[in-house]
Design an enzyme around this catalytic site. Structure first.
Site, PDB file in Angstrom:
ATOM      1  NE  ARG A   4       9.497  -2.732   1.288  1.00 61.51           N
ATOM      2  CZ  ARG A   4       8.036  -2.187   1.424  1.00 61.51           C
ATOM      3  NH1 ARG A   4       7.090  -2.908   1.091  1.00 61.51           N
ATOM      4  NH2 ARG A   4       7.989  -0.869   1.711  1.00 61.51           N
ATOM      5  NE  ARG A  27       3.855  -7.757   2.504  1.00 58.32           N
ATOM      6  CZ  ARG A  27       3.032  -6.773   2.261  1.00 58.32           C
ATOM      7  NH1 ARG A  27       1.857  -6.502   2.913  1.00 58.32           N
ATOM      8  NH2 ARG A  27       3.529  -5.717   1.568  1.00 58.32           N
ATOM      9  NE  ARG A  80       3.763 -11.289   8.117  1.00 60.61           N
ATOM     10  CZ  ARG A  80       2.825 -10.847   7.282  1.00 60.61           C
ATOM     11  NH1 ARG A  80       2.898  -9.680   7.012  1.00 60.61           N
ATOM     12  NH2 ARG A  80       1.861 -11.513   7.026  1.00 60.61           N
ATOM     13  CG  ASP A 125       9.235   0.261   7.161  1.00 62.41           C
ATOM     14  OD1 ASP A 125       8.893  -0.593   6.620  1.00 62.41           O
ATOM     15  OD2 ASP A 125       8.865   1.343   7.657  1.00 62.41           O
ATOM     16  CE1 TYR A 131       3.877   6.045   4.423  1.00 63.31           C
ATOM     17  CE2 TYR A 131       5.926   6.943   3.956  1.00 63.31           C
ATOM     18  CZ  TYR A 131       4.901   5.895   3.704  1.00 63.31           C
ATOM     19  OH  TYR A 131       4.895   5.103   2.552  1.00 63.31           O
TER      20      TYR A 131
HETATM   21  O1  CP3 Z   1      14.204  -3.942   0.845  1.00 64.81           O
HETATM   22  C1  CP3 Z   1      14.266  -4.784   1.738  1.00 64.81           C
HETATM   23  O2  CP3 Z   1      14.050  -5.928   1.729  1.00 64.81           O
HETATM   24  C2  CP3 Z   1      14.559  -4.229   3.122  1.00 64.81           C
HETATM   25  C3  CP3 Z   1      13.332  -4.075   3.938  1.00 64.81           C
HETATM   26  C4  CP3 Z   1      12.445  -2.595   3.894  1.00 64.81           C
HETATM   27  C5  CP3 Z   1      11.266  -3.015   4.349  1.00 64.81           C
HETATM   28  N1  CP3 Z   1      10.564  -1.733   4.065  1.00 64.81           N
HETATM   29  C6  CP3 Z   1      10.663  -3.991   4.682  1.00 64.81           C
HETATM   30  C7  CP3 Z   1       8.789  -3.813   4.913  1.00 64.81           C
HETATM   31  C8  CP3 Z   1      12.652  -1.647   3.130  1.00 64.81           C
HETATM   32  C9  CP3 Z   1      13.856  -0.968   2.572  1.00 64.81           C
HETATM   33  C10 CP3 Z   1      11.520  -0.756   3.373  1.00 64.81           C
HETATM   34  C11 CP3 Z   1      11.431   0.465   2.952  1.00 64.81           C
HETATM   35  C12 CP3 Z   1      10.405   1.290   2.914  1.00 64.81           C
HETATM   36  N2  CP3 Z   1       9.241   1.041   4.169  1.00 64.81           N
HETATM   37  C13 CP3 Z   1       9.719   2.405   2.345  1.00 64.81           C
HETATM   38  C14 CP3 Z   1      10.447   2.792   1.280  1.00 64.81           C
HETATM   39  C15 CP3 Z   1      10.608   2.090   0.028  1.00 64.81           C
HETATM   40  C16 CP3 Z   1       9.518   1.907  -0.849  1.00 64.81           C
HETATM   41  O3  CP3 Z   1       9.165   0.772  -0.912  1.00 64.81           O
HETATM   42  O4  CP3 Z   1       8.957   2.831  -1.341  1.00 64.81           O
HETATM   43  C17 CP3 Z   1       8.312   2.578   2.679  1.00 64.81           C
HETATM   44  C18 CP3 Z   1       7.570   3.764   2.029  1.00 64.81           C
HETATM   45  C19 CP3 Z   1       8.055   2.089   3.855  1.00 64.81           C
HETATM   46  C20 CP3 Z   1       7.095   2.142   4.660  1.00 64.81           C
HETATM   47  C21 CP3 Z   1       6.159   0.892   4.702  1.00 64.81           C
HETATM   48  N3  CP3 Z   1       6.670  -0.254   5.465  1.00 64.81           N
HETATM   49  C22 CP3 Z   1       5.027   0.556   4.007  1.00 64.81           C
HETATM   50  C23 CP3 Z   1       4.188   1.616   3.174  1.00 64.81           C
HETATM   51  C24 CP3 Z   1       4.715  -0.731   4.437  1.00 64.81           C
HETATM   52  C25 CP3 Z   1       3.442  -1.370   3.897  1.00 64.81           C
HETATM   53  C26 CP3 Z   1       3.560  -2.065   2.560  1.00 64.81           C
HETATM   54  C27 CP3 Z   1       2.589  -2.778   2.238  1.00 64.81           C
HETATM   55  O5  CP3 Z   1       2.421  -3.477   0.952  1.00 64.81           O
HETATM   56  O6  CP3 Z   1       1.727  -3.309   3.241  1.00 64.81           O
HETATM   57  C28 CP3 Z   1       5.572  -1.445   4.951  1.00 64.81           C
HETATM   58  C29 CP3 Z   1       5.586  -2.658   5.752  1.00 64.81           C
HETATM   59  C30 CP3 Z   1       6.950  -3.283   5.250  1.00 64.81           C
HETATM   60  N4  CP3 Z   1       8.176  -3.048   5.461  1.00 64.81           N
HETATM   61  C31 CP3 Z   1       7.092  -4.662   4.977  1.00 64.81           C
HETATM   62  C32 CP3 Z   1       8.259  -5.200   4.624  1.00 64.81           C
HETATM   63  C33 CP3 Z   1       8.686  -6.371   4.249  1.00 64.81           C
HETATM   64  C34 CP3 Z   1       5.738  -5.640   4.771  1.00 64.81           C
HETATM   65  C35 CP3 Z   1       5.435  -6.147   6.201  1.00 64.81           C
HETATM   66  C36 CP3 Z   1       4.727  -7.458   6.261  1.00 64.81           C
HETATM   67  O7  CP3 Z   1       5.275  -8.200   6.520  1.00 64.81           O
HETATM   68  O8  CP3 Z   1       3.450  -7.246   6.214  1.00 64.81           O
END
Ligand code: CP3
Length: 354
Positions: free
Chosen positions: A27, A31, A40, A77, A154
């Protein structure tokens, strides 16, 4: 293709000698960075960033402008696959991801088709080639996907879940239906990751975020078996170089030997496992990636540095370690603390590579 200027990430994954331990953060584009929040806001929302290859490229590169990271990871994602299958992904502020049409019945699952990345997810393929071009050989680009089990949770729950009540009940009561879902997902992940590799991804990581919620037997049946299927179906060499596969099961520390048996090149560790003990268990079979508690980034830069030193000492001398957090960096982290973490890895690791 341009020669890589910094390939220590790929070298460490192959357990080849390096000058210092490479580091990236799960990640890393996100944010906690003000420039990410600005991009964003410009794009409207998170999916707006993901579906616009130029915007996805911009945010992928943001952490590399700030820090001397050794790898870039595609900005996207894991839930793009279920979205492409027609489930209707959306994000509710503060609530995480949601699906308009979760899959709950055998009929729902029988109707799902394996995705064709070029037709169903062209924006991801385009983002990979755009990022690869813009990186211009600076560092390698990591592609990724979710594990079939993690995606299935999911899809069946309709979003995040605390106990995976619906997904587990399906696995226990109707295992053949769950296996049908996992098979469609595994074949979709293979096509998706191979398309990313063909578009320029130089390593791939599978995020099995929820594998650790399963029992020992259920993990092997519902998660590991499908990651094995994926590893066997991936392109492993491209542009004359190995394309390493990293498997990351959060909470999977007790299954490292089984994970190594899949033929993956590297295993991601969360922070609950001692990396030195993990190394003696897997030996030379795989490289290890991890594993500082992401919450440590809230501590002082001095405390972060001493923690990095302890993890490096636990791993010990020689290659085969890619430094990372044990899970994604969180939005409240001070970007200066992330910088202290990355600098500490490079500064304190040189002595282990003489
Ligand atoms: O690592 C990176 O920088 C690459 C980008 C990346 C994102 N999601 C961007 C993202 C990667 C590799 C993921 C993987 C992901 N997404 C996982 C597996 C990794 C982990 O963290 O366990 C999962 C379970 C998801 C599903 C997902 N997407 C969730 C649960 C959320 C919400 C998270 C939260 O804290 O609100 C997302 C959204 C998401 N994916 C964001 C980002 C940068 C935040 C979105 C925003 O800008 O509001």
């Amino acid at each position: 293709m341009t020669e890589l200027k910094n390939d220590r990430f790929l070298r460490a994954l192959m357990r080849e000698p390096v000058d210092v331990t490479p580091v990236w953060m799960m990640r890393q584009a996100g944010r906690y960075l003000p420039e990410y929040r600005a991009s964003r806001a410009k794009a409207g929302d998170f999916m707006g960033l993901c579906t616009n290859p130029e915007a996805a490229c911009e945010v992928t590169l943001q952490p590399l402008e700030r820090y001397p990271l050794d790898a870039a990871i595609l900005f996207s994602d894991i839930l793009t696959i279920p979205d492409a299958m027609g489930l209707g992904l959306y994000f509710e502020t503060g609530e995480g991801p949601r699906f308009k049409k979760p899959v709950r019945t055998e009929a729902d699952i029988r109707a799902l088709k394996v995705v064709d990345p070029h037709k169903d997810l062209p924006y991801v393929v385009d983002a990979v080639s755009t990022i690869r071009r813009e990186l211009n050989g600076r560092v390698p680009l990591i592609g990724f996907s979710g594990s079939p089990w993690t995606l299935a949770t999911y899809m069946v729950e309709g979003g995040s879940s605390k106990d995976f009540r619906r997904a587990k009940t399906m696995a226990f009561n109707q295992p053949e239906v769950m296996h049908q879902l996992l098979t469609v997902l595994a074949d979709s992940v293979i096509a998706y990751l191979n398309a990313q590799i063909e578009a320029g991804a130089q390593a791939v990581q599978i995020f099995d975020t929820w594998g650790g919620a399963l029992s020992h037997a259920a993990y092997q049946e519902f998660s590991l078996a499908y990651m094995q299927r994926i590893v066997s179906g991936l392109i492993r060499e491209r542009e004359g170089r190995r394309v390493p596969v990293i498997l990351f099961t959060k909470g999977g520390g007790q299954w490292l030997e089984l994970l190594a048996d899949t033929g993956a090149d590297a295993l991601g560790l969360d922070w609950t496992t001692d990396i030195g003990q993990a190394r003696s268990r897997v030996g030379k079979r795989v490289a290890l990636q991890g594993n500082m508690d992401p919450t440590m980034l809230y501590a002082s830069p001095d405390r972060i540095r001493s923690e990095v030193g302890q993890i490096l000492a636990s791993y010990g001398s020689g290659s085969g370690h890619v430094f990372n957090l044990g899970h994604g960096i969180t939005p409240e982290v001070d970007p200066a603390h992330a910088g202290a973490f990355i600098d500490a890895v490079h500064q304190l690791s040189a002595t282990y590579h003489q």
